[in-house]
Enzyme design. Structure first.
Site, PDB file in Angstrom:
ATOM      1  N   HIS A 178      16.288   7.226 -15.175  1.00  0.00           N
ATOM      2  CA  HIS A 178      17.011   7.873 -14.086  1.00  0.00           C
ATOM      3  C   HIS A 178      16.525   9.301 -13.860  1.00  0.00           C
ATOM      4  CE1 HIS A 178      19.462  10.406 -16.807  1.00  0.00           C
ATOM      5  NE2 HIS A 178      19.434   9.357 -17.616  1.00  0.00           N
ATOM      6  N   CYS A 194      19.625   8.394 -21.483  1.00  0.00           N
ATOM      7  CA  CYS A 194      18.564   7.420 -21.743  1.00  0.00           C
ATOM      8  C   CYS A 194      17.215   8.077 -21.507  1.00  0.00           C
ATOM      9  CB  CYS A 194      18.760   6.203 -20.850  1.00  0.00           C
ATOM     10  SG  CYS A 194      20.288   5.278 -21.162  1.00  0.00           S
TER      11      CYS A 194
END
Length: 226
Positions: A178, A194
């Site tokens: 992301h 993440c």
């Protein structure tokens, strides 16, 4: 001179474009001079104002030039369109075919260190909503409890402008690739999250990659899957 990255004889990556950035020498008392960023990269990472929310230009002086987006040589058996996340070295590769790959710098959070192996990009979203995991809510209920129903898209949303969602055997791994506005985090291991990329980079990746694309995530001393 260019450096190469070798992982057990599988990947050899040589930057097509060098950073071209130098730091001026300084005396013991002189302030440190800012690196001059080549116009090529300033254009690449310019602010974007035609999205639903404004995307500022990152401060590239906070990022090691090796993490700037660049096309590199890549030798390996993965098919074009596959994504390889080299977690220890903070790189993400999108295979272009004909021995080439697009390489991006990434930041790694705790969640990004918890998955390894192969999955697929089940789907991708522009300006996604973000919902904390149940573990996050249980660990810090005052902070994350009010967000249990999700956080609206926007500049402060942790998923940034784009997100790719990784599944394995039809199950959500909770692993995300992301965007982020936290330019200082690229090339680093941070406390949460993440795999994060500069918003300009994740938008470039988003345009190139398709749902169903294979993703290989490497952790320390993990060989690339054949």
């Amino acid at each position: 001179m260019p450096t190469s990255l070798t992982r057990r004889g599988f990947v050899i990556a040589v930057p097509l474009l060098l950073g071209g950035c130098v730091s001026a020498g300084r005396s013991a008392t002189a302030p440190k001079a800012k690196r001059e960023i080549p116009q090529y990269y300033r254009d690449m990472y310019a602010a974007i104002d035609d999205e639903p929310f404004p995307i500022p230009a990152p401060d590239l002086t906070k990022i090691d030039p090796k993490y700037y987006r660049q096309e590199v040589a890549y030798n390996g058996p993965e098919t074009p369109g596959s994504v390889v996340v080299d977690t220890p070295n903070r790189f993400l590769y999108l295979l272009l075919g004909e021995g080439r790959a697009m390489r991006y710098g990434v930041g790694v959070g705790k969640a990004g260190l918890e998955f390894e192996g192969t999955g697929v990009i089940q789907y991708k979203r522009e300006w996604p909503r973000w919902t904390p995991t149940q573990d996050m809510i249980a660990r810090e209920p005052e902070r994350y409890g009010p967000l249990a129903q999700g956080m609206e898209p926007g500049p402060t949303n942790p998923l940034g402008a784009r997100a790719l969602y990784l599944f394995k055997n039809g199950v959500d791994t909770l692993y995300r690739i992301h965007g982020t506005n936290e330019d200082w985090s690229i090339g680093r291991s941070i406390s949460s999250g993440c795999i994060r990329m500069l918003n300009q980079d994740v938008m470039d990746l988003y345009r190139r990659v398709r749902p169903g694309s294979r993703v290989i995530v490497l952790q320390q001393d993990t060989p690339l899957a054949a």
